[in-house]
Write an enzyme that holds these catalytic residues in place. Structure first.
Site, PDB file in Angstrom:
ATOM      1  N   ALA A 294       0.857  -1.175   0.036  1.00 19.06           N
ATOM      2  CA  ALA A 294      -0.510   0.139   0.088  1.00 19.06           C
ATOM      3  C   ALA A 294       0.718   1.361  -0.159  1.00 19.06           C
ATOM      4  O   ALA A 294      -0.169   2.521  -0.710  1.00 19.06           O
ATOM      5  CB  ALA A 294      -1.298   0.254   1.324  1.00 19.06           C
ATOM      6  N   CYS A 295       1.957   1.153   0.551  1.00 18.63           N
ATOM      7  CA  CYS A 295       3.113   2.353   0.783  1.00 18.63           C
ATOM      8  C   CYS A 295       3.941   2.679  -1.307  1.00 18.63           C
ATOM      9  O   CYS A 295       3.798   3.883  -0.769  1.00 18.63           O
ATOM     10  CB  CYS A 295       4.268   1.997   1.310  1.00 18.63           C
ATOM     11  SG  CYS A 295       4.908   1.033   1.906  1.00 18.63           S
ATOM     12  N   HIS A 296       3.937   2.354  -1.426  1.00 15.42           N
ATOM     13  CA  HIS A 296       3.778   1.983  -3.114  1.00 15.42           C
ATOM     14  C   HIS A 296       2.326   2.409  -4.030  1.00 15.42           C
ATOM     15  O   HIS A 296       2.926   2.663  -5.447  1.00 15.42           O
ATOM     16  CB  HIS A 296       4.359   1.004  -3.357  1.00 15.42           C
ATOM     17  CG  HIS A 296       6.080   0.372  -3.165  1.00 15.42           C
ATOM     18  ND1 HIS A 296       6.511  -0.817  -3.073  1.00 15.42           N
ATOM     19  CD2 HIS A 296       7.052   1.373  -1.899  1.00 15.42           C
ATOM     20  CE1 HIS A 296       6.980  -0.728  -1.657  1.00 15.42           C
ATOM     21  NE2 HIS A 296       7.505   0.426  -1.754  1.00 15.42           N
TER      22      HIS A 296
END
Length: 440
Positions: A382-384
Site C-alpha cells: 500500500a505504501c507504493h
C-alpha cells in the site's frame, strides 16, 4: 463474508466527487476485501478493549490516582500479552507508534552502538577489530521501505555502508550463504524481514541467525546484531524469538487485527542488546521511547496479541484452506492464462497470500482491479500505491518477467474470508477480464 470498509489503502479506481460519495459508500456494502496484507479491521474484542480503556483508564499512567493506576495495569497486561505472542519476556517489549518507528530505532541503534564501541576502543577500553571504516549494515533488496529507505538515508549521509543482498530468482528468498558472503569486519547489523508482504515468501531467519551467532563466537569483534521485521508474519504463522534467535523483532498491530500501533521486541534492552532512543522526554518506556503512553491503542494491541496466542492454529489453517481454494478456482476459470507469482521453488509461503497475474494485453493489475465491481485488493504494498503503474520492483527482483509483473495482483485473505467470497471474487475477475478484452 463481504467487508464494509472505510479506510483501506487500495488500488485507485475512478475518481468520485462529493455528490457521488454516498452512492460509493452504498456500493461498498457488498464489496469483498482481499487486502489483509495491507491492513486488517480490528476485531470486536479489540475495539471493546480500546473503548473500555478510553472510558475507564484515561488517566496518565505515571500518576497514582485510580484512572492512572488502571492505565498502568492495562499497559503492563498488554506488554505481557505481546511478549507471550512472540515467545519473549514482558521487559523485552517496547511500545512504539508502529513498525516504521520500530525499524528506524533498530537501524539507528546499530549505527550508534558501532560508534560508541569504536570510540571506547580508541580510548583503550577494548579491541579495535572491525572499527575501520563506517558501520556496515546488511539487508535484502525486498525489504519494506521503513528498512530500505532508512538504510539508504544512512548511506547517503555518510553514516553507514549498506549491502542490499539480492533474493534468489528461483526461491525469491534471501539465501543464507549470500548473507554470510556479505559480512565484513565492520558489519554491525543484519536486518531481514521474516515474510515478504507481496510474495508471501518466508525468509530463512533461523538459519541466518545460527550462522551469524557462530561467526560472533569465532571472532574477537563487535557482535553483529540481528533484526527481523515480522509485520507480515504475526497472526499468520508461529513466531518465536527464541527459535529464530533474533536480537530485535518488529511488531505491527494493524497487520493482525489490532489498531495502528506497534512494538519492538529487544532481547534484554540496554543490557544484553543495545537500544538507543531517538526521542527524549519524560522517561516513559524506560527512556527508550519516552512520551505519555497511548493507553487505548496499547490495550487494543494487547488484546489482539492475546487472540493470536489463543487462536493461531485456527487462523492459520482457515487462511491456508481458503487460499488454496482461491488458487484452485482461479486455475479452473483462467486455465493456462494464470501465473502464480507467489509460487517459488523450495520456499515456504504465508498461508494467506496469493500473488497472481492474469496474462494478456490490457490486463495490468491496476486496470483489472480498477474495473472490478466487488473485489477490493491491491497490486502490492500500500505504501507504493503512488508509484504509478510500473511493475513491482519486488516481483522484478524475484525474477518475475516484466510483462507478468505488470499484470500482478496481490490477493490476501483473512480470518473471515469464505469460499463464497472466493467464488464471488473469481466471477468478478472473470467478468472484468472479459469486459477489458472486449474493449480492447
Amino acid at each position: 463474508m463481504a467487508k464494509k470498509l472505510d479506510d483501506v489503502p487500495l488500488v485507485q479506481g475512478p475518481t468520485f466527487s462529493e455528490h457521488n460519495f454516498h452512492h460509493f459508500s452504498e456500493m461498498n456494502l457488498d464489496r469483498i476485501y482481499m487486502d489483509y496484507n495491507a491492513t486488517t479491521p480490528p476485531e470486536s474484542e479489540v475495539i471493546q478493549a480500546i473503548s473500555e480503556a478510553l472510558q475507564d483508564a484515561w488517566g496518565n499512567p505515571s500518576s497514582n490516582y485510580i484512572a492512572g493506576a488502571k492505565a498502568k495495569a492495562i499497559i503492563n497486561q498488554s506488554r505481557e500479552n505481546v511478549a507471550r505472542m512472540v515467545g519473549g519476556k514482558a521487559e523485552d517489549i517496547v511500545f512504539t507508534s508502529g513498525g516504521t518507528e520500530a525499524n528506524n530505532l533498530v537501524l539507528h541503534t546499530a549505527v550508534e552502538h558501532f560508534r560508541k564501541h569504536c570510540r571506547a576502543a580508541e580510548q583503550g577500553a577494548g579491541h579495535q577489530n572491525g572499527c575501520t571504516g563506517l558501520p556496515h549494515i546488511i539487508t535484502s533488496n525486498v525489504e519494506h521501505d521503513s528498512v530500505k529507505l532508512v538504510a539508504q538515508h544512512l548511506e547517503k549521509e555518510g553514516k553507514a555502508d549498506v549491502t542490499f543482498v539480492p533474493v534468489s530468482k528461483v526461491t525469491a528468498r534471501v539465501e543464507v550463504e549470500d548473507i554470510i558472503a556479505a559480512v565484513r569486519p565492520n558489519t554491525c547489523l543484519i536486518s531481514v524481514m521474516l515474510a515478504n508482504n507481496e510474495t508471501g515468501v518466508i525468509m530463512p531467519l533461523q538459519e541466518i541467525c545460527q550462522r551469524i551467532k557462530s561467526l560472533n563466537k569465532q571472532r574477537e569483534r563487535l557482535r553483529i546484531l540481528l533484526h527481523t521485521d515480522a509485520a507480515q508474519a504475526l497472526g499468520k504463522i508461529r513466531v518465536d524469538v527464541s527459535d529464530l534467535g533474533v536480537d530485535y523483532l518488529t511488531i505491527v498491530g494493524h497487520k493482525f487485527y489490532a489498531p495502528r500501533i506497534g512494538a519492538l521486541y529487544v532481547n534484554g534492552p540496554g543490557t544484553k542488546t543495545p537500544l538507543y532512543p531517538m526521542l527524549f522526554g519524560g522517561g516513559q518506556e524506560r527512556n527508550f521511547r519516552p512520551g505519555t503512553e497511548n493507553t487505548p491503542m496499547i490495550a487494543g494491541l494487547g488484546k489482539a496479541a492475546e487472540l493470536v496466542t489463543s487462536n493461531l492454529s485456527d487462523y492459520e489453517s482457515h487462511m491456508q484452506r481458503i487460499k488454496l481454494y482461491l488458487e484452485e478456482r482461479l486455475q479452473a476459470v483462467f486455465a493456462g492464462r494464470i501465473r502464480f507469482n507467489s509460487h517459488f521453488l523450495g520456499s515456504d509461503i504465508l498461508p494467506n497470500t496469493c500473488n497472481v497475474s492474469i496474462l494478456g494485453p490490457r490486463l495490468q493489475g491496476w486496470r483489472v482491479l480498477s474495473n472490478c465491481r466487488r473485489l477490493l485488493a491491491s497490486v502490492g504494498a500500500a505504501c507504493h500505491s503512488d508509484s504509478g503503474n510500473r511493475p513491482s520492483h519486488i516481483l522484478l527482483s524475484c525474477g518475475v518477467p516484466s510483462e507478468v509483473a505488470a499484470n500482478a495482483m496481490r490477493l490476501s485473505v483473512g480470518r473471515e474470508t469464505s469460499e463464497a467470497d472466493v467464488d464471488a471474487v473469481v466471477e468478478d475477475l472473470r467478468e472484468t477480464v472479459q469486459l477489458l478484452e472486449e474493449m480492447n
